[in-house]
Design a protein around this motif. Sequence first.
Motif, mmCIF file in Angstrom:
data_model
loop_
_atom_site.group_PDB
_atom_site.id
_atom_site.type_symbol
_atom_site.label_atom_id
_atom_site.label_comp_id
_atom_site.label_asym_id
_atom_site.label_seq_id
_atom_site.Cartn_x
_atom_site.Cartn_y
_atom_site.Cartn_z
ATOM 1 N N TYR A 57 -5.082 3.632 -0.453
ATOM 2 C CA TYR A 57 -4.597 2.905 0.602
ATOM 3 C C TYR A 57 -3.947 2.368 0.788
ATOM 4 C CZ TYR A 57 -8.705 5.444 2.618
ATOM 5 O OH TYR A 57 -10.120 6.181 2.245
ATOM 6 N N LEU A 58 -3.433 1.651 -0.193
ATOM 7 C CA LEU A 58 -1.973 1.356 -0.989
ATOM 8 C C LEU A 58 -0.892 1.446 -1.192
ATOM 9 C CD1 LEU A 58 -4.313 -1.612 -2.935
ATOM 10 C CD2 LEU A 58 -4.166 -1.123 -0.864
ATOM 11 N N PHE A 65 2.872 -6.070 -5.640
ATOM 12 C CA PHE A 65 2.392 -6.999 -5.750
ATOM 13 C C PHE A 65 1.051 -7.802 -6.093
ATOM 14 C CE2 PHE A 65 -0.496 -10.417 -3.158
ATOM 15 C CZ PHE A 65 0.597 -11.373 -2.737
ATOM 16 N N ILE A 66 -0.385 -6.327 -6.026
ATOM 17 C CA ILE A 66 -1.673 -6.493 -6.311
ATOM 18 C C ILE A 66 -1.793 -7.272 -8.090
ATOM 19 C CG2 ILE A 66 -3.818 -6.067 -6.915
ATOM 20 C CD1 ILE A 66 -3.513 -4.972 -4.514
ATOM 21 N N LEU A 99 -0.280 -9.741 2.034
ATOM 22 C CA LEU A 99 -1.487 -10.016 2.440
ATOM 23 C C LEU A 99 -2.102 -9.727 3.466
ATOM 24 C CD1 LEU A 99 -0.758 -14.045 1.051
ATOM 25 C CD2 LEU A 99 -2.593 -11.405 -0.528
ATOM 26 N N ILE A 100 -2.032 -9.713 4.967
ATOM 27 C CA ILE A 100 -2.126 -9.899 6.198
ATOM 28 C C ILE A 100 -3.006 -8.288 5.812
ATOM 29 C CG2 ILE A 100 -1.132 -9.429 8.562
ATOM 30 C CD1 ILE A 100 -0.355 -11.675 8.352
ATOM 31 N N LYS A 101 -1.585 -7.449 5.549
ATOM 32 C CA LYS A 101 -1.598 -5.859 5.984
ATOM 33 C C LYS A 101 -2.369 -5.210 4.877
ATOM 34 C CE LYS A 101 2.730 -4.631 4.023
ATOM 35 N NZ LYS A 101 3.476 -3.742 4.180
ATOM 36 N N LEU A 102 -2.802 -6.424 3.441
ATOM 37 C CA LEU A 102 -4.233 -5.566 2.674
ATOM 38 C C LEU A 102 -5.096 -6.415 3.269
ATOM 39 C CD1 LEU A 102 -3.135 -7.100 -0.329
ATOM 40 C CD2 LEU A 102 -3.351 -4.629 0.034
ATOM 41 N N ILE A 103 -5.606 -7.424 4.128
ATOM 42 C CA ILE A 103 -6.975 -7.717 4.601
ATOM 43 C C ILE A 103 -7.587 -6.579 5.425
ATOM 44 C CG2 ILE A 103 -8.076 -9.243 6.128
ATOM 45 C CD1 ILE A 103 -6.452 -11.958 4.082
#
Length: 114
Positions: A57-58, A65-66, A99-103
């Motif tokens: 999903y990334l 970023f990760i 970060l918001i998108k990942l969460i």
Amino acid sequence: MKDRKMLNEILNNTINELNLTDKKADIKIKIKPLKRKIASISLINKTIYINKNILPYLSDEEIRFILAHELLHLKYGKYHINEFEEELLFLFPNKEAILIKLINKLHQKNTWKS
């Protein structure tokens, strides 16, 4: 699933961006289920572990970023010291949005399951 060649290409580009080329040959990526994390790094083995449940999903930017985040642990150690945060913010001025998108993706996909 993201293919290994693409992950290694992003990894190599990020290693170069962070001036970690002296450690390049030692750094590995492993994909496996993680219960509570998107990714982690073993500072001893220089292995980045990416959660296989979230990886599909990334976006490429989120993967970059990760990887940058985990590589900065290799560069600065376990803690998020000022230099760590400044370098991450320099590479990703939109850090908070990522970060918001990942969460949100984690919660939407309920990927905490292994």
